[in-house]
Write a protein that holds these residues in place. Structure first.
Motif, PDB file in Angstrom:
ATOM      1  N   ILE A  63     102.195 -51.057 -67.285  1.00  0.00           N
ATOM      2  CA  ILE A  63     102.579 -51.129 -65.874  1.00  0.00           C
ATOM      3  C   ILE A  63     101.648 -52.062 -65.111  1.00  0.00           C
ATOM      4  N   SER A  64     100.340 -51.960 -65.387  1.00  0.00           N
ATOM      5  CA  SER A  64      99.386 -52.836 -64.696  1.00  0.00           C
ATOM      6  C   SER A  64      99.619 -54.299 -65.072  1.00  0.00           C
ATOM      7  N   LEU A  65      99.990 -54.557 -66.309  1.00  0.00           N
ATOM      8  CA  LEU A  65     100.310 -55.933 -66.717  1.00  0.00           C
ATOM      9  C   LEU A  65     101.522 -56.460 -65.956  1.00  0.00           C
ATOM     10  N   MET A  66     102.511 -55.610 -65.836  1.00  0.00           N
ATOM     11  CA  MET A  66     103.751 -56.032 -65.168  1.00  0.00           C
ATOM     12  C   MET A  66     103.488 -56.382 -63.698  1.00  0.00           C
ATOM     13  N   PHE A  67     102.751 -55.516 -63.005  1.00  0.00           N
ATOM     14  CA  PHE A  67     102.484 -55.757 -61.588  1.00  0.00           C
ATOM     15  C   PHE A  67     101.581 -56.972 -61.392  1.00  0.00           C
ATOM     16  N   ALA A  68     100.582 -57.150 -62.273  1.00  0.00           N
ATOM     17  CA  ALA A  68      99.687 -58.304 -62.146  1.00  0.00           C
ATOM     18  C   ALA A  68     100.448 -59.605 -62.314  1.00  0.00           C
ATOM     19  N   ASN A  69     101.349 -59.642 -63.288  1.00  0.00           N
ATOM     20  CA  ASN A  69     102.102 -60.873 -63.533  1.00  0.00           C
ATOM     21  C   ASN A  69     103.116 -61.131 -62.429  1.00  0.00           C
ATOM     22  N   LEU A  70     103.747 -60.089 -61.943  1.00  0.00           N
ATOM     23  CA  LEU A  70     104.698 -60.264 -60.845  1.00  0.00           C
ATOM     24  C   LEU A  70     103.980 -60.757 -59.593  1.00  0.00           C
ATOM     25  N   GLY A  71     102.818 -60.181 -59.309  1.00  0.00           N
ATOM     26  CA  GLY A  71     102.055 -60.593 -58.138  1.00  0.00           C
ATOM     27  C   GLY A  71     101.604 -62.040 -58.218  1.00  0.00           C
ATOM     28  N   THR A  72     101.143 -62.473 -59.398  1.00  0.00           N
ATOM     29  CA  THR A  72     100.702 -63.857 -59.564  1.00  0.00           C
ATOM     30  C   THR A  72     101.875 -64.822 -59.475  1.00  0.00           C
ATOM     31  N   LEU A  73     103.015 -64.411 -60.036  1.00  0.00           N
ATOM     32  CA  LEU A  73     104.212 -65.255 -59.949  1.00  0.00           C
ATOM     33  C   LEU A  73     104.615 -65.480 -58.495  1.00  0.00           C
ATOM     34  N   LEU A  74     104.542 -64.434 -57.680  1.00  0.00           N
ATOM     35  CA  LEU A  74     104.949 -64.549 -56.284  1.00  0.00           C
ATOM     36  C   LEU A  74     103.928 -65.313 -55.451  1.00  0.00           C
ATOM     37  N   SER A  75     102.616 -65.138 -55.762  1.00  0.00           N
ATOM     38  CA  SER A  75     101.581 -65.772 -54.945  1.00  0.00           C
ATOM     39  C   SER A  75     101.276 -67.198 -55.385  1.00  0.00           C
ATOM     40  N   ARG A  76     101.439 -67.475 -56.692  1.00  0.00           N
ATOM     41  CA  ARG A  76     101.108 -68.819 -57.209  1.00  0.00           C
ATOM     42  C   ARG A  76     102.195 -69.248 -58.204  1.00  0.00           C
ATOM     43  N   PRO A  77     103.401 -69.408 -57.735  1.00  0.00           N
ATOM     44  CA  PRO A  77     104.514 -69.664 -58.654  1.00  0.00           C
ATOM     45  C   PRO A  77     104.355 -70.918 -59.498  1.00  0.00           C
ATOM     46  N   ALA A  78     103.843 -71.967 -58.926  1.00  0.00           N
ATOM     47  CA  ALA A  78     103.743 -73.227 -59.677  1.00  0.00           C
ATOM     48  C   ALA A  78     102.755 -73.078 -60.846  1.00  0.00           C
ATOM     49  N   SER A  79     101.566 -72.561 -60.551  1.00  0.00           N
ATOM     50  CA  SER A  79     100.564 -72.379 -61.609  1.00  0.00           C
ATOM     51  C   SER A  79     101.053 -71.392 -62.657  1.00  0.00           C
ATOM     52  N   TYR A  80     101.650 -70.300 -62.214  1.00  0.00           N
ATOM     53  CA  TYR A  80     102.122 -69.282 -63.150  1.00  0.00           C
ATOM     54  C   TYR A  80     103.164 -69.852 -64.100  1.00  0.00           C
ATOM     55  N   LEU A  81     104.161 -70.524 -63.552  1.00  0.00           N
ATOM     56  CA  LEU A  81     105.251 -71.032 -64.392  1.00  0.00           C
ATOM     57  C   LEU A  81     104.769 -72.154 -65.318  1.00  0.00           C
ATOM     58  N   ARG A  82     103.841 -72.983 -64.825  1.00  0.00           N
ATOM     59  CA  ARG A  82     103.313 -74.063 -65.675  1.00  0.00           C
ATOM     60  C   ARG A  82     102.565 -73.474 -66.879  1.00  0.00           C
ATOM     61  N   LEU A  83     101.728 -72.486 -66.628  1.00  0.00           N
ATOM     62  CA  LEU A  83     100.957 -71.883 -67.725  1.00  0.00           C
ATOM     63  C   LEU A  83     101.848 -71.037 -68.633  1.00  0.00           C
ATOM     64  N   LEU A  84     102.841 -70.383 -68.057  1.00  0.00           N
ATOM     65  CA  LEU A  84     103.784 -69.612 -68.886  1.00  0.00           C
ATOM     66  C   LEU A  84     104.526 -70.546 -69.836  1.00  0.00           C
ATOM     67  N   ALA A  85     104.957 -71.707 -69.326  1.00  0.00           N
ATOM     68  CA  ALA A  85     105.648 -72.676 -70.188  1.00  0.00           C
ATOM     69  C   ALA A  85     104.730 -73.141 -71.315  1.00  0.00           C
ATOM     70  N   GLU A  86     103.466 -73.360 -70.991  1.00  0.00           N
ATOM     71  CA  GLU A  86     102.502 -73.755 -72.019  1.00  0.00           C
ATOM     72  C   GLU A  86     102.350 -72.640 -73.063  1.00  0.00           C
ATOM     73  N   ALA A  87     102.271 -71.391 -72.593  1.00  0.00           N
ATOM     74  CA  ALA A  87     102.126 -70.259 -73.499  1.00  0.00           C
ATOM     75  C   ALA A  87     103.341 -70.132 -74.410  1.00  0.00           C
ATOM     76  N   ILE A  88     104.528 -70.382 -73.864  1.00  0.00           N
ATOM     77  CA  ILE A  88     105.749 -70.298 -74.681  1.00  0.00           C
ATOM     78  C   ILE A  88     105.733 -71.383 -75.758  1.00  0.00           C
ATOM     79  N   ARG A  89     105.339 -72.613 -75.366  1.00  0.00           N
ATOM     80  CA  ARG A  89     105.295 -73.716 -76.343  1.00  0.00           C
ATOM     81  C   ARG A  89     104.323 -73.434 -77.483  1.00  0.00           C
ATOM     82  N   HIS A  90     103.237 -72.743 -77.190  1.00  0.00           N
ATOM     83  CA  HIS A  90     102.192 -72.533 -78.193  1.00  0.00           C
ATOM     84  C   HIS A  90     102.147 -71.097 -78.714  1.00  0.00           C
ATOM     85  N   ARG A  91     103.247 -70.372 -78.517  1.00  0.00           N
ATOM     86  CA  ARG A  91     103.375 -69.007 -79.061  1.00  0.00           C
ATOM     87  C   ARG A  91     102.205 -68.112 -78.645  1.00  0.00           C
ATOM     88  N   ALA A  92     101.895 -68.132 -77.357  1.00  0.00           N
ATOM     89  CA  ALA A  92     100.765 -67.363 -76.848  1.00  0.00           C
ATOM     90  C   ALA A  92     101.139 -66.590 -75.578  1.00  0.00           C
TER      91      ALA A  92
END
Length: 404
Positions: A63-92
């Motif tokens: 639950i804490s992971l879910m809320f932390a990620n949702l909060g970061t997505l809403l507050s810093r969408p560009a950084s969050y999505l850029r790093l998420l895309a990087e994580a997806i590309r590198h299986r991380a």
């Protein structure tokens, strides 16, 4: 930050069975030098080396992971999505999700420290991207040969402000396998407290048995405290049990201030049990009647110690004086027990003489001829004739004479 300012370390580590001993030792040293330690565990379970009470530990849940990620997505969408895309590309992706939670708890740290170059490093890498804080990683060995994500490893290592490893060989492997410039890698060998780990002469007293009142653990600990000699070390083999006469031996040792002189081995059997008999200087079992009137039969552990050729110190309790010739003291006689232990401590010749005699007594009183008598009675009760013993060969006879 001034020269003597306290450093706040954000440590990404696995605590799946406690810390690895060398990691715990390193962090403890940093703290002794004034550093503040905050731990961000990928896994957490009790073990031999748990976090010190002064360390901040930030455990995660779904639950804490879910809320932390949702909060970061809403507050810093560009950084969050850029790093998420990087994580997806590198299986991380899992590493990224954990990093987002940890980064929210890591804002006050001065430096991010990844204790290994595996998923701990990947998480620390994403924390660095989110917080723009310096990152140091130590690489030990398995990360080089069996890294769970070699592509992500190469990317995360490249982002480190400093890389350390524990051997020169590792540095060469990092160069040849991953193309890392060896000038970026500092070899820092593991460390040890040379005051704690040093050559010492210890006089080892062994007691084996359940933690029952009649075994005399308390009396032995009181005698050890009375002797007050750091060369004495007590090895305790045994476990507690759910009974009225149970004794908390570990608590007693702590209460008497003897923790540094008492080593607990829990239950041992077979080769491990024989090893502690062989390694001790003297075996001691100060048996006595317990508060409920309970007493020993004849302690098996005394037989085992005698058979191993060890000097035995015990008490004038039930049948023990009928077999053990020396050294015996009265039940619950702390002063007498302390004197007996000191007597054996001061004379290696006495210990050798007692051990040789005890081996003879063990052969005389406790050989397999005893169980053969029981077997003969059983066969007689069944109407069966006694077993005919095969004649021993000359080699067997010689072996028997050497061992008894």
């Amino acid at each position: 930050m001034s020269t003597n300012s306290a450093m706040h370390l954000g440590v990404v580590a696995s605590v799946k069975h406690g810390f690895e001993h060398f990691v715990h030792r390193e962090l403890s040293f940093f703290e002794s030098r004034g550093a503040k330690i905050s731990v961000y565990p990928t896994k957490f379970q009790a073990g031999l080396y748990g976090p010190r009470p002064t360390w901040n530990v930030y455990r995660w849940g779904l639950i804490s992971l879910m809320f932390a990620n949702l909060g970061t997505l809403l507050s810093r969408p560009a950084s969050y999505l850029r790093l998420l895309a990087e994580a997806i590309r590198h299986r991380a992706v899992v590493d990224f999700v954990l990093a987002v939670y940890f980064a929210g708890k890591m804002r006050d740290v001065d430096l991010i420290y990844a204790t290994f170059g595996d998923r701990k490093l990947f998480i620390a890498y994403f924390c660095k991207q989110l917080l723009n804080k310096p990152l140091i990683c130590t690489i030990h060995a398995y990360e080089i040969y069996e890294n769970p994500n070699p592509v992500m490893f190469a990317r995360a290592v490249a982002a480190c402000d400093q890389i350390t490893t524990v051997t020169n060989y590792n540095r060469e492997q990092l160069k040849s396998r991953y193309g890392i410039d060896p000038r970026r890698i500092e070899v820092v060998r593991l460390s040890i407290d040379l005051q704690t780990y040093r050559p010492e002469r210890k006089f080892v007293v062994l007691i084996v048995g359940y933690f029952a009142q009649k075994k005399g653990h308390r009396i032995l600990l009181e005698a050890l405290r009375k002797i007050d000699n750091s060369e004495f070390e007590l090895w305790v083999v045994g476990t507690g049990r759910d009974s009225a006469d149970s004794v908390d031996v570990k608590a007693l040792a702590a209460e008497m201030g003897l923790e540094s002189q008492v080593a607990f081995f829990n239950g041992l059997s077979g080769t491990a049990l024989r090893a502690v008999y062989h390694a001790c200087d003297v075996f001691c079992l100060p048996s006595h009647h317990d508060d409920h009137g309970g007493a020993e039969g004849f302690p098996t552990v005394i037989i085992e110690a005698m058979a191993c050729g060890k000097p035995v110190i015990s008490t004038r309790h039930v049948e023990i004086p009928a077999i053990v010739e020396q050294i015996l003291v009265d039940e619950k006689d702390v002063d007498g027990l302390a004197d007996a232990l000191l007597q054996t401590y001061r004379s290696a010749d006495l210990r050798e003489q007692m051990g040789e005699r005890n081996r003879e007594l063990a052969a005389e009183h406790f050989s397999h001829s005893n169980v053969k008598r029981t077997e003969a009675m059983m066969r007689a009760a069944c109407g069966l004739p006694p077993l005919v013993e095969p004649e021993a060969s000359p080699v067997e006879m010689q072996h028997e004479s050497l061992t008894t």
